[in-house]
Motif scaffolding. Structure first.
Motif, PDB file in Angstrom:
ATOM      1  N   ALA A  55     -24.507  -8.036 -10.471  1.00 15.16           N
ATOM      2  CA  ALA A  55     -25.881  -7.296 -11.290  1.00 15.16           C
ATOM      3  C   ALA A  55     -26.174  -6.276  -9.949  1.00 15.16           C
ATOM      4  O   ALA A  55     -26.451  -5.234 -10.353  1.00 15.16           O
ATOM      5  CB  ALA A  55     -26.513  -7.953 -11.800  1.00 15.16           C
ATOM      6  N   GLU A  56     -26.530  -7.073  -9.010  1.00 16.84           N
ATOM      7  CA  GLU A  56     -27.190  -6.174  -7.931  1.00 16.84           C
ATOM      8  C   GLU A  56     -26.462  -4.961  -7.564  1.00 16.84           C
ATOM      9  O   GLU A  56     -27.123  -3.792  -7.626  1.00 16.84           O
ATOM     10  CB  GLU A  56     -27.277  -7.079  -6.758  1.00 16.84           C
ATOM     11  CG  GLU A  56     -28.302  -6.783  -5.667  1.00 16.84           C
ATOM     12  CD  GLU A  56     -28.154  -7.629  -4.481  1.00 16.84           C
ATOM     13  OE1 GLU A  56     -27.308  -8.542  -4.621  1.00 16.84           O
ATOM     14  OE2 GLU A  56     -28.813  -7.448  -3.768  1.00 16.84           O
ATOM     15  N   GLY A  57     -25.152  -5.051  -7.414  1.00 16.96           N
ATOM     16  CA  GLY A  57     -24.400  -3.975  -6.996  1.00 16.96           C
ATOM     17  C   GLY A  57     -24.380  -2.759  -8.102  1.00 16.96           C
ATOM     18  O   GLY A  57     -24.619  -1.686  -7.638  1.00 16.96           O
ATOM     19  N   PHE A  58     -24.141  -3.216  -9.293  1.00 14.71           N
ATOM     20  CA  PHE A  58     -23.991  -2.110 -10.112  1.00 14.71           C
ATOM     21  C   PHE A  58     -25.526  -1.281 -10.462  1.00 14.71           C
ATOM     22  O   PHE A  58     -25.438  -0.366 -10.695  1.00 14.71           O
ATOM     23  CB  PHE A  58     -23.553  -2.956 -11.502  1.00 14.71           C
ATOM     24  CG  PHE A  58     -22.164  -3.350 -11.672  1.00 14.71           C
ATOM     25  CD1 PHE A  58     -21.265  -2.683 -11.407  1.00 14.71           C
ATOM     26  CD2 PHE A  58     -21.683  -4.665 -11.532  1.00 14.71           C
ATOM     27  CE1 PHE A  58     -19.868  -2.845 -11.310  1.00 14.71           C
ATOM     28  CE2 PHE A  58     -20.438  -4.904 -11.535  1.00 14.71           C
ATOM     29  CZ  PHE A  58     -19.401  -4.153 -11.589  1.00 14.71           C
ATOM     30  N   LEU A  59     -26.494  -2.309 -10.447  1.00 14.34           N
ATOM     31  CA  LEU A  59     -27.904  -1.779 -10.735  1.00 14.34           C
ATOM     32  C   LEU A  59     -28.013  -0.577  -9.557  1.00 14.34           C
ATOM     33  O   LEU A  59     -28.724   0.473  -9.689  1.00 14.34           O
ATOM     34  CB  LEU A  59     -28.760  -3.015 -10.534  1.00 14.34           C
ATOM     35  CG  LEU A  59     -29.048  -3.703 -12.151  1.00 14.34           C
ATOM     36  CD1 LEU A  59     -29.952  -4.348 -11.979  1.00 14.34           C
ATOM     37  CD2 LEU A  59     -29.014  -2.773 -13.141  1.00 14.34           C
ATOM     38  N   GLU A  60     -27.607  -1.074  -8.209  1.00 16.35           N
ATOM     39  CA  GLU A  60     -28.032  -0.094  -7.156  1.00 16.35           C
ATOM     40  C   GLU A  60     -27.412   1.207  -7.327  1.00 16.35           C
ATOM     41  O   GLU A  60     -27.902   2.296  -7.011  1.00 16.35           O
ATOM     42  CB  GLU A  60     -27.439  -0.574  -5.820  1.00 16.35           C
ATOM     43  CG  GLU A  60     -27.333   0.370  -4.753  1.00 16.35           C
ATOM     44  CD  GLU A  60     -28.162  -0.129  -3.421  1.00 16.35           C
ATOM     45  OE1 GLU A  60     -28.670  -1.301  -3.521  1.00 16.35           O
ATOM     46  OE2 GLU A  60     -28.030   0.592  -2.692  1.00 16.35           O
ATOM     47  N   VAL A  61     -26.039   1.128  -7.751  1.00 15.51           N
ATOM     48  CA  VAL A  61     -25.148   2.495  -7.990  1.00 15.51           C
ATOM     49  C   VAL A  61     -25.817   3.101  -9.309  1.00 15.51           C
ATOM     50  O   VAL A  61     -26.013   4.462  -9.371  1.00 15.51           O
ATOM     51  CB  VAL A  61     -23.869   2.184  -8.102  1.00 15.51           C
ATOM     52  CG1 VAL A  61     -23.096   3.529  -8.544  1.00 15.51           C
ATOM     53  CG2 VAL A  61     -23.367   1.441  -7.125  1.00 15.51           C
ATOM     54  N   LYS A  62     -26.308   2.499 -10.438  1.00 15.30           N
ATOM     55  CA  LYS A  62     -26.733   3.024 -11.509  1.00 15.30           C
ATOM     56  C   LYS A  62     -28.097   3.901 -11.258  1.00 15.30           C
ATOM     57  O   LYS A  62     -28.324   4.830 -11.770  1.00 15.30           O
ATOM     58  CB  LYS A  62     -27.261   1.984 -12.811  1.00 15.30           C
ATOM     59  CG  LYS A  62     -27.767   2.225 -13.856  1.00 15.30           C
ATOM     60  CD  LYS A  62     -28.186   1.214 -14.737  1.00 15.30           C
ATOM     61  CE  LYS A  62     -28.977   1.516 -15.878  1.00 15.30           C
ATOM     62  NZ  LYS A  62     -29.502   0.475 -16.555  1.00 15.30           N
ATOM     63  N   ASN A  63     -28.934   3.246 -10.076  1.00 14.39           N
ATOM     64  CA  ASN A  63     -30.127   3.747  -9.851  1.00 14.39           C
ATOM     65  C   ASN A  63     -30.102   4.961  -8.924  1.00 14.39           C
ATOM     66  O   ASN A  63     -31.068   5.745  -8.679  1.00 14.39           O
ATOM     67  CB  ASN A  63     -31.121   2.845  -9.320  1.00 14.39           C
ATOM     68  CG  ASN A  63     -31.457   1.788 -10.596  1.00 14.39           C
ATOM     69  OD1 ASN A  63     -31.670   2.115 -11.844  1.00 14.39           O
ATOM     70  ND2 ASN A  63     -31.915   0.461 -10.125  1.00 14.39           N
TER      71      ASN A  63
END
Lengths: 502, 336, 174
Positions: free
Chosen positions: B83-91
């Motif tokens: 989740a951390e990785g996906f959120l980083e890119v999403k943000n």
């Protein structure tokens, strides 16, 4: 066997080519640098250099990369001894006595002992790999979750009951460590524990972040209470210190052997270098005639964990090569490298790529010799860092701590966490809460719980699984014996009135 | 201040391209886009896993063949099942200096953890390959065909090892349970290599490992494949062991088990990047995939080499998302 | 008990003023009890007890929480009992010294997300040198910049490990 020795001989011939020797030196120097900077692990160094190695033949490439690994193993001890900051997880136990030695002005002795122990541990493990590789690989296969749990249990048993002072405080510190280890995703069910909806906490609380704060930062806070300087900075250290320490070390031959055996065992099982270092330290203290001297700057307290950590780190490469299971993140990246060179790690590597395997083993021997010479020659320089004025070195240490905490997960939240644990560590030190049980529980806690629950899944809930065969039963019994030995001893003494009277 | 101005400028040009895609000169100017600074290659999984390995191979190929002027840095962000990785890119909205390699956890993680993101929050760039799953048992076990295995599983509880919890391995296990009526004890481990070793040591009875995670044990004669969870047999000529090659493994459907599962290995970018920026990485990846190193990796791991971009890829993603939702719902893996 | 050594307590109070050891012991024990309580509460939420296949997710944290609370209770009782024992956690002078380092460090950590790690580190090092080492601006500022530059080269350029960067680095094109 003779065939193997011939293969090793040709391996040496390959490793001794001038180009490969140069790569060894470069690898060791880089590795030491990586080991010194907390957070920048061997995995980083190897991952970065991996692309550069595609131009080299596979044997040269693996020599360069494995030397980075050796260098990082050596380097981890440097900051532990000088600043109480463990550069790598397995050098935490080295701080227990290494840092007090440095405070007493014996940084040179501590570093020499640490490096020499590393060398001895690695050497013993390499000899074992050379002669026993197939046997050892077979043995490693016997380790399922119950056996793994038993090994973890034994590590705890060796360490528990060592701390001085209030037993309540020791228990509280250990439980706090366990709870911190539990934060994040539960590996068995995939549920989130104690994260309270925070993405940052879902990742779990990383051991290195806590240790950098708890040991490194809090040490700065404690030491400035006594004025803006570090202790032990006046010591003059030359290469003579190295020789003087060497003259002392053979006295501890039994300690070296015992610690190497513990390390090899833990590396194969494959529990890894970090529990090995703790276990070896615990055993050394229990078997010592002067257990109370430990933690106050005893050279045995440096020798034991360093020897075991390196024996474990080296023998952990064996499961990687022969089974294709990485024992550490560094080994995982090396594994990726093997695939890029068109080599397939696993049982067939020993059959199909003999030259490569023996070249690697030969480079383990030579790499460690080269490494020892380089780091020992640098002992006076490393120790000279202590003479840099406090106002400069303190800020640089703070920067290194922040970078180290950040790089673990590339997260700014971890820097804040590090600061918080720095303050917690300061308070705990002042109130005599022991930090070692906390760290031990934090580093081994989640894997121990995981192994326990995996075992119960396999046995469908029956505790009998921990005594289901001679191997797991034997380790569990040993663990229980070590755990209750002090208690049994006390009871026996109490029951025999004559001994009590005498 | 300068950065702010520059970012606004980026946003403004981005908007105009979307508003007027027909303007040819501007499109030509955009095609020349190139990363201006190092590109972070996010891996939403730990070091040493399949996604990490693939990312590092790509990094290796890019630097070996000098395909990019700026460096490509691999960063692992495994927290919260990725989740951390996906959120980083999403943000990192509209930031073209991020790419992320995705595996099935782009579907499973939001469902099992409740962290809000989906593939729609990212810009799909290219699907690189599909990773296969094979049902493995120990070579010393009495089961040589799927039928024998299923009979044994119906007769008594077998132990199935897999990577992670509530992820692809467990989803397949649940799917097998539904198709056969047998019950397995699913035991999660940390990585595919560990699972394979546990099976070699006979601590578990079966796994659904990827080919690359188990091939070496197959070759050394300690593991035996029963079937592959794909509609067609695995690619790859020639023999892997002395008697068998990849194409000799029957599909599970042929063998009488109607379960299919493939895991995507795809590259995404941050939301709101310009088409030309996505196009740059699409071209880059196409060049990566032409190299012999990439072909070696595909052959070694017996990957399904289906690649997709654009609309077919989006349709595929939509279908897979639906499928994962229903699979996870039936298995009871949704976050409460 | 406390009445037996009034003169001792008197001297301690004047010579070593600061938070008493006892107060800190009590505060720490209470905080650890709270941590244990949080662990227990969350474990109940996740589900605790012995499932069909061994313990559920919350089981271990729950019991660890219980033990932590009990051990802290033990610490609390012994802290409450040490009424007679004099001593302070740290003197005010010591605390002031700690604060002179802790406060800039906290500011440094707080500013990293905005300023990046390199600029803030350069400022921190220069500040420490001037404040604690009586260096002049002329030597402190270049030293801070040099240390930051070295870190930048090591991490960003050689090891390709991206660290937090701020507006200055963005302006320079990194």
């Amino acid at each position: 066997m003779l065939e193997d020795l011939a293969a090793l001989g040709s391996g040496f011939a390959v490793a001794l080519q001038p180009q490969n020797i140069a790569l060894m030196v470069a690898g060791i120097v880089l590795g030491v640098l990586i080991g010194v900077l907390p957070g920048l692990g061997g995995a980083n160094g190897i991952a970065i250099l991996l692309p550069l190695t595609f131009a080299l033949p596979p044997v040269s490439a693996i020599i360069l990369l494995s030397c980075i690994y050796w260098g990082a193993l050596f380097g981890g001890a440097i900051t532990s001894v000088l600043f109480n900051i463990p550069g790598e997880p397995w050098s935490v136990a080295t701080t227990f006595d290494g840092y007090p030695m440095a405070q007493q002005g014996k940084a040179g002795e501590a570093l020499t002992a640490a490096f020499t122990s590393s060398f001895v541990g690695a050497l013993v493990a390499v000899v074992m790999i050379t002669f026993l590789a197939p046997l050892v690989a077979e043995f490693a296969l016997k380790f399922g979750p119950p056996e793994f749990f038993a090994v973890m249990f034994l590590s705890f048993a060796c360490f528990v009951g060592l701390s001085r002072g209030s037993p309540f405080k020791a228990v509280a510190a250990m439980m706090f460590g366990f709870i911190l280890a539990g934060v994040g995703m539960d590996g068995v069910t995939g549920q989130m524990r104690m994260t309270f909806g925070s993405i940052e906490l879902m990742r779990g609380i990383d051991f290195l972040v806590v240790v950098i704060g708890l040991f490194g930062l809090s040490e700065i806070l404690v030491s400035i209470e006594e004025g803006l300087r570090f202790k032990g900075q006046r010591a003059v250290i030359t290469l003579k210190t190295v020789l003087r320490t060497w003259a002392e070390l053979p006295r501890h031959w039994w300690l070296f052997i015992r610690s190497s055996v513990i390390g090899c065992w833990m590396g194969i099982t494959p529990a890894g270098a970090t529990p090995a270092s703790f276990m070896s330290y615990g055993v050394a203290r229990r078997m010592s005639k002067d257990p109370n001297g430990f933690g106050k700057g005893k050279v045995e307290g440096v020798v034991a964990p360093e020897t075991a950590a390196h024996a474990a780190g080296t023998s952990a490469l064996l499961p990687m090569l022969s089974l294709g299971v990485p024992g550490s993140p560094t080994a995982a990246v090396l594994l990726g490298g093997l695939i890029m060179w068109g080599l397939q790690p696993g049982p067939m590597l020993f059959v199909e790529q003999k030259d490569f395997v023996w070249g690697l083993i030969a480079s383990m021997y030579l790499g460690n010799v080269v490494g020892l010479v380089i780091v020992l020659a640098c002992v006076p320089w490393f120790a000279a860092i202590l003479r840099v004025p406090f106002s400069i070195i303190a800020a640089v240490i703070l920067m290194v701590c922040a970078i180290g905490a950040y790089t673990v997960n590339s997260s700014e939240f971890d820097i804040v966490l590090m600061l918080v644990f720095g303050v917690i560590g300061y308070v705990m030190k002042k109130l005599d809460y022991p930090l070692a049980p906390l760290v031990l529980a934090l580093v081994l806690g989640d894997r121990t719980e995981e192994a326990f629950r995996q075992s119960l899944l396999l046995s469908e809930g029956s505790m009998g699984v921990f005594f289901s065969n001679w191997l797991v039963g034997g380790i569990m019994t040993a663990g229980l014996a070590v755990l209750f030995y002090p208690l049994i001893g006390r009871v026996l003494r109490a029951l025999s009135p004559r001994a009590a009277a005498a | 201040m300068t950065t702010l101005a520059r970012r606004q400028l980026f946003a403004a040009t981005g908007a105009s391209v979307i508003a007027a895609p027909a303007l040819a000169p501007q499109a030509a100017a955009q095609r020349a886009w190139e990363p201006a600074r190092p590109v972070q290659f996010i891996v939403p999984a730990g070091t040493g896993g399949g996604a990490d390995q693939m990312a590092r191979v790509i990094q290796g190929i890019v630097s070996k063949h000098s395909l990019m002027r700026q460096p490509l840095m691999v960063v692992n962000k495994a927290g919260g099942a990725g989740a951390e990785g996906f959120l980083e890119v999403k943000n990192a909205r509209a930031n073209p200096h991020y790419i992320i390699i995705s595996l099935s956890n782009i579907f499973t993680t939001p469902l099992s953890t409740g962290v809000p993101f989906s593939w729609r929050d990212l810009t799909p760039v290219k699907m690189l390959a599909l990773d296969e799953f094979v049902l493995w048992v120990n070579a010393q076990s009495p089961w040589t065909t799927l039928r024998q295995f299923v009979e044994a599983a119906r007769a008594g509880r077998l132990r199935m090892g897999g990577t992670g919890s509530r992820q692809e391995d467990q989803i397949i296990t649940v799917a097998i349970q539904r198709a056969t009526g047998a019950t397995f004890t699913y035991v999660p481990f940390r990585g595919g290599g560990e699972v394979a070793t546990q099976l070699v040591g006979r601590h578990i009875d079966a796994t659904v490992n990827n080919p690359i995670e188990a091939v070496t044990h197959w070759r050394s004669g300690t593991l035996r494949p029963l079937c592959v969870f794909d509609a067609r047999r695995l690619p790859g000529e020639g023999r892997v062991t002395e008697t068998m090659g990849w194409q000799d493994i029957p599909t599970c459907r042929e063998a009488g088990l109607d379960v299919e599962y493939l895991m995507m290995r795809a590259i995404f970018m941050a939301p709101g990047v310009q088409p030309a920026q996505a196009e740059y990485f699409r071209t880059l990846l196409a060049r990566v995939m032409e190299t012999p190193e990439w072909r070696d990796l595909m052959a070694q791991g017996a990957f399904n080499t289906t690649t997709m971009t654009g609309d077919p890829f989006r349709t595929w993603l939509e279908r897979e998302e639906q499928r994962h939702r229903s699979l996870m719902q039936e298995a009871g893996f949704l976050a409460q | 008990m406390s009445a037996t050594h009034p003169e001792l307590i008197g001297t301690v109070a004047t010579a070593e003023r600061g938070p008493s050891l006892r107060a800190m012991e009590i505060a720490t024990a209470v905080l650890l009890m709270a941590a244990g309580g949080i662990a227990m509460a969350d474990s109940v939420r996740v589900g605790m007890g012995w499932g069909a296949d061994g313990p559920l997710s919350g089981t271990f944290p729950f019991w660890l929480g219980v033990i932590l609370v009990l051990a802290s209770l033990g610490n609390l009782v012994s802290a409450l009992r040490m009424r007679a024992k004099p001593g302070s956690f740290a003197t005010l002078g010591q605390l002031r010294l700690v604060a002179t380092v802790l406060a800039p460090t906290a500011a440094y950590v707080a500013l990293i997300p905005f300023g990046g790690i390199y600029v803030t580190s350069a400022v921190l090092i220069a500040f420490f040198m001037i404040r604690f080492g009586e260096f002049r601006w002329r030597s402190a500022v270049p030293a801070g910049l040099a240390a930051s530059l070295l870190a930048f080269m090591t991490f960003e350029q050689w090891f390709l490990v991206p660290l937090p960067k701020g507006p200055v680095e963005t302006f320079l094109g990194f």
